[in-house]
Design a protein around this motif. Structure first.
Motif, mmCIF file in Angstrom:
data_model
loop_
_atom_site.group_PDB
_atom_site.id
_atom_site.type_symbol
_atom_site.label_atom_id
_atom_site.label_comp_id
_atom_site.label_asym_id
_atom_site.label_seq_id
_atom_site.Cartn_x
_atom_site.Cartn_y
_atom_site.Cartn_z
ATOM 1 N N UNK A 246 0.858 -1.192 0.000
ATOM 2 C CA UNK A 246 0.000 0.000 0.000
ATOM 3 C C UNK A 246 0.896 1.246 0.000
ATOM 4 N N UNK A 247 1.283 1.668 -1.184
ATOM 5 C CA UNK A 247 2.331 2.680 -1.312
ATOM 6 C C UNK A 247 1.956 4.002 -0.656
ATOM 7 N N UNK A 248 0.690 4.390 -0.717
ATOM 8 C CA UNK A 248 0.286 5.641 -0.059
ATOM 9 C C UNK A 248 0.525 5.556 1.444
ATOM 10 N N UNK A 271 1.223 2.319 -7.599
ATOM 11 C CA UNK A 271 0.120 3.262 -7.740
ATOM 12 C C UNK A 271 0.044 4.131 -6.496
ATOM 13 N N UNK A 272 0.110 5.454 -6.710
ATOM 14 C CA UNK A 272 0.103 6.382 -5.584
ATOM 15 C C UNK A 272 -0.823 7.553 -5.874
ATOM 16 N N UNK A 273 -1.256 8.191 -4.805
ATOM 17 C CA UNK A 273 -2.016 9.430 -4.932
ATOM 18 C C UNK A 273 -1.051 10.607 -4.983
ATOM 19 N N UNK A 274 -1.282 11.577 -5.844
ATOM 20 C CA UNK A 274 -0.421 12.772 -5.851
ATOM 21 C C UNK A 274 -0.373 13.469 -4.499
ATOM 22 N N UNK A 275 -1.447 13.340 -3.719
ATOM 23 C CA UNK A 275 -1.485 13.994 -2.411
ATOM 24 C C UNK A 275 -0.561 13.314 -1.404
ATOM 25 N N UNK A 283 9.899 11.848 -2.134
ATOM 26 C CA UNK A 283 10.557 11.293 -3.314
ATOM 27 C C UNK A 283 10.431 9.782 -3.312
ATOM 28 N N UNK A 284 10.195 9.211 -4.496
ATOM 29 C CA UNK A 284 10.270 7.756 -4.685
ATOM 30 C C UNK A 284 11.410 7.479 -5.651
ATOM 31 N N UNK A 285 12.310 6.573 -5.271
ATOM 32 C CA UNK A 285 13.441 6.224 -6.129
ATOM 33 C C UNK A 285 13.570 4.707 -6.198
ATOM 34 N N UNK A 286 14.274 4.245 -7.223
ATOM 35 C CA UNK A 286 14.591 2.830 -7.347
ATOM 36 C C UNK A 286 16.062 2.595 -7.110
ATOM 37 N N UNK A 287 16.424 1.325 -7.027
ATOM 38 C CA UNK A 287 17.827 0.999 -6.814
ATOM 39 C C UNK A 287 18.179 -0.365 -7.367
#
Length: 339
Positions: A246-248, A271-275, A283-287
């Protein structure tokens, strides 16, 4: 050259079969390593089971190899890699050293890199593994035993570089999502880095293990109040799980300008909400796995601070059992083959 032995899978999910082959002549930059130990990663199973639809059978998996240098190409620097030295070969075994990414020290982003994970037929579940470029062959510190070294070459070098890339500070409050092969190393690295570390898991029974690895706090998402207890708490969250989250809810655990770093490989879209993202400038990043320099820094840091993976060791004769052990999520916390 003497014949080599490889443990190959001939069809998706199939059993291991021993194949013998005659190696090709050694290229000028190449290094031949006689494998003594190799960790088993979930991505090895992804290739063996063809989860991504890209496997070309027969598959020889394995990308956490530790062994002894047996031969080197004519252009290998003799002051850096020598016959008889104990070394490791990880997920990336070569790169072009000419593109903008290689020239700026980010060889893990090279579009032409030698990716052992997807190379298919040249993995380290074998008597020998060949690195495409000696600069991706890592000397193993004396303090780290060979059975412990393998998991550092993928799991370790996946969770350590984000600390460098994203400016994680000893004063930061951080969280590690998932206490598995990657997560149990991440907790140790971050605790020795000086951070206040919270371990987050769906499994309450891992609370004591998380504490032993260095976590200061523990959140079981299956127990109330779950993530709500740590809302707006963290400067940095590292997700090590291969699950859709649940990314939000996880973004809500970040403080303003906090970073969520995803190094596990979820099966679905994020999937995320802009809010959840915009008002707090989060920030969301990958690695992915680190550069050769970062991998060596990680090995030195682990040796200096006595950081070790928790491993279960299987002889080559029990390879099918070991693979199924990992496939079922029963490894505690990393399975290693003795070859």
């Amino acid at each position: 050259m003497m014949m080599r032995r490889a443990y190959a899978v001939e069809q998706a999910g199939g059993p291991v079969r021993v194949h013998e082959y005659e190696p090709a002549p050694l290229g000028p930059l190449e290094v031949e390593v006689r494998v003594t130990h190799c960790g088993i990663c979930h991505t090895d199973l992804a290739m063996i089971d063809d989860e991504w639809g890209i496997a070309r059978f027969p598959v020889v998996a394995g990308h956490e190899a530790v062994g002894v240098v047996e031969a080197v190409g004519e252009a290998v620097d003799p002051t850096r890699v020598t016959v008889g030295r104990r070394v490791g070969v990880g997920a990336t075994a070569g790169s072009c050293f000419a593109c903008e990414w290689c020239l700026s020290g980010r060889q893990q982003l090279c579009p032409a890199k030698d990716n052992v994970v997807v190379r298919g037929t040249g993995g380290a579940f074998a008597s020998h593994v060949r690195a495409g470029d000696w600069r991706h062959v890592h000397p193993i510190p004396d303090a780290i035993a060979s059975e412990h070294a393998g998991p550092f070459l993928c799991a370790g070098t996946t969770v350590f570089p984000p600390l460098l890339h994203h400016g994680v500070r000893p004063t930061d409050r951080v969280a590690v999502v998932g206490i598995g092969g990657l997560g149990h190393l991440a907790i140790q690295f971050l605790a020795k880095w000086g951070c206040h570390v919270t371990a987050i898991s769906t499994t309450p029974a891992k609370r004591d293990d998380a504490r032993r690895f260095g976590a200061h706090d523990f959140v079981a998402t299956t127990e109330a109040p779950g993530l709500e207890r740590v809302s707006n708490s963290f400067d940095f969250v590292l997700s090590t799980v291969s699950a859709d989250l649940p990314w939000d809810a996880y973004l809500a655990t970040l403080r303003p300008r906090g970073t969520l770093c995803v190094v596990g490989l979820p099966s679905g879209a994020l999937t995320i909400s802009p809010l959840s993202l915009l008002p707090g400038e989060r920030t969301i990043v990958g690695g992915v796995t680190g550069s050769p320099t970062e991998t060596r820094q990680m090995l030195d840091f682990a040796a200096r601070h006595d950081i070790r993976p928790m491993v279960e060791i299987f002889p080559a004769a029990r390879m099918d059992e070991a693979l199924d052990h990992v496939r079922r999520g029963r490894a505690h916390y990393r399975a290693v083959l003795e070859l």
